[in-house]
Design an enzyme around this catalytic site. Structure first.
Site, short mmCIF file in Angstrom:
data_model
loop_
_atom_site.label_atom_id
_atom_site.label_comp_id
_atom_site.label_asym_id
_atom_site.label_seq_id
_atom_site.Cartn_x
_atom_site.Cartn_y
_atom_site.Cartn_z
N GLU A 44 83.87 17.97 137.68
CA GLU A 44 83.51 18.98 136.68
C GLU A 44 84.21 18.72 135.34
O GLU A 44 85.40 18.44 135.29
CB GLU A 44 83.92 20.36 137.22
N LYS A 117 76.07 26.88 135.73
CA LYS A 117 76.95 27.49 136.72
C LYS A 117 76.69 29.00 136.84
O LYS A 117 76.76 29.73 135.84
CB LYS A 117 78.41 27.21 136.34
N CYS A 154 81.80 23.96 141.11
CA CYS A 154 83.12 24.51 141.42
C CYS A 154 83.06 25.89 142.07
O CYS A 154 82.80 25.98 143.25
CB CYS A 154 83.99 24.50 140.17
#
Length: 286
Positions: A44, A117, A154
């Site tokens: 990331e 995300k 993540c």
């Protein structure tokens, strides 16, 4: 019938020299390709250190539109040259909004699209809500040259709903670019929990999982040590390849996507789902 491909996870340390970080990522990709990898996952936000440790307006200037992002432009050429799939994590700017995003680069260099995300953590040293709006793309699946992949970023990896949504859409592999390490405010080592959670996604959905985390200690007012431990699990959740906590590494593992699909059908977990009984997931806590 067999459809065997090789998937790769990488991990590396990042500095404030973006060009050097991109070059280091290229070296890892070339190493993975040399070992036969077809789909290669980078960590990331690898263009810079993990700037979300601090709430600084100046770091908002790091965001770039898709078409101007250095890493994406560089990796598109590399993906085409090496004929590999490369999901590229980046800090995206679009109009007045910023996202924590991934561009999915196919093996001909084509950008298949962007995932933003969905789950954005808050609280130091993961002060991401200061920088990123919650993603608006929804969970997606990308039909690449080597198979259908789902990508979460993540914090997304902690949510089983995200993994299930991607596999329900046909994802054959789940990939999670990551930046996670020491928890100065909690004083815990989250590494085992972090891995076990994703191993559960692999086992529950019967697809391989690839996780790439960063390494190194980054100091920016506060201090974080990222614990690496990138890994590749099989479709039963068993870790097949695992990096250590501190070494720049490349992991490559062969998987048979057709055999995995056969086992998913034989096991019956998708046949026996009862979506009409799961309304609590939607309604509870609203």
């Amino acid at each position: 019938m067999m459809r065997k491909i090789k998937i790769a996870a990488t991990q590396m340390e990042c500095t404030w020299n973006t060009d050097e970080n991109i070059q280091k990522a290229e070296e890892l990709i070339r190493q993975a390709t040399g070992e036969g990898a077809n789909i290669i996952l980078l960590q990331e936000l690898f263009e810079t250190p993990y700037f979300c440790q601090q709430q600084k307006f100046e770091y908002m200037k790091l965001a770039t539109p898709v078409e101007n992002n250095k890493a994406i432009l560089h990796m598109q050429k590399l993906a085409k040259e090496l004929q590999v799939v490369i999901p590229v994590s980046f800090f995206e700017r679009t109009a007045n909004t910023a996202f924590n995003s991934v561009a999915i680069l196919d093996a001909d260099g084509t950008n298949l699209g962007i995932y933003r995300k969905t789950h954005i953590p808050d609280g130091l040293p993961y002060a991401e809500k200061f920088y990123f709006s919650p993603g608006d793309t929804g969970f997606q699946v990308w039909n690449t040259a080597y198979g259908k992949i789902g990508v979460g970023i993540c914090w997304d990896q902690w949510f089983p709903e995200a993994a299930r949504c991607m596999v329900l859409q046909g994802a054959e592999i789940l990939l999670y670019p990551t930046a996670i390490g020491s928890e100065p405010n909690l004083n815990i080592d989250s590494k085992p929990h972090w891995q076990h959670c994703m191993q559960g996604h692999a086992a529950a959905n019967m697809v391989p999982v690839v996780a790439s985390n960063r390494i190194g200690t980054e100091i920016d007012g506060t201090e974080m040590t990222f614990y690496g431990s990138s890994f590749i699990s099989d479709h039963h959740g068993t870790i097949l390849k695992q990096a250590d906590r501190s070494t720049q590494m490349v992991l490559v593992q062969e998987v048979d996507l057709d055999q995995n699909a056969t086992e998913r059908r034989e096991w019956g977990i998708f046949r026996d789902r009862r979506p009409e009984m799961y309304q609590t997931i939607i309604t509870h806590g609203k």
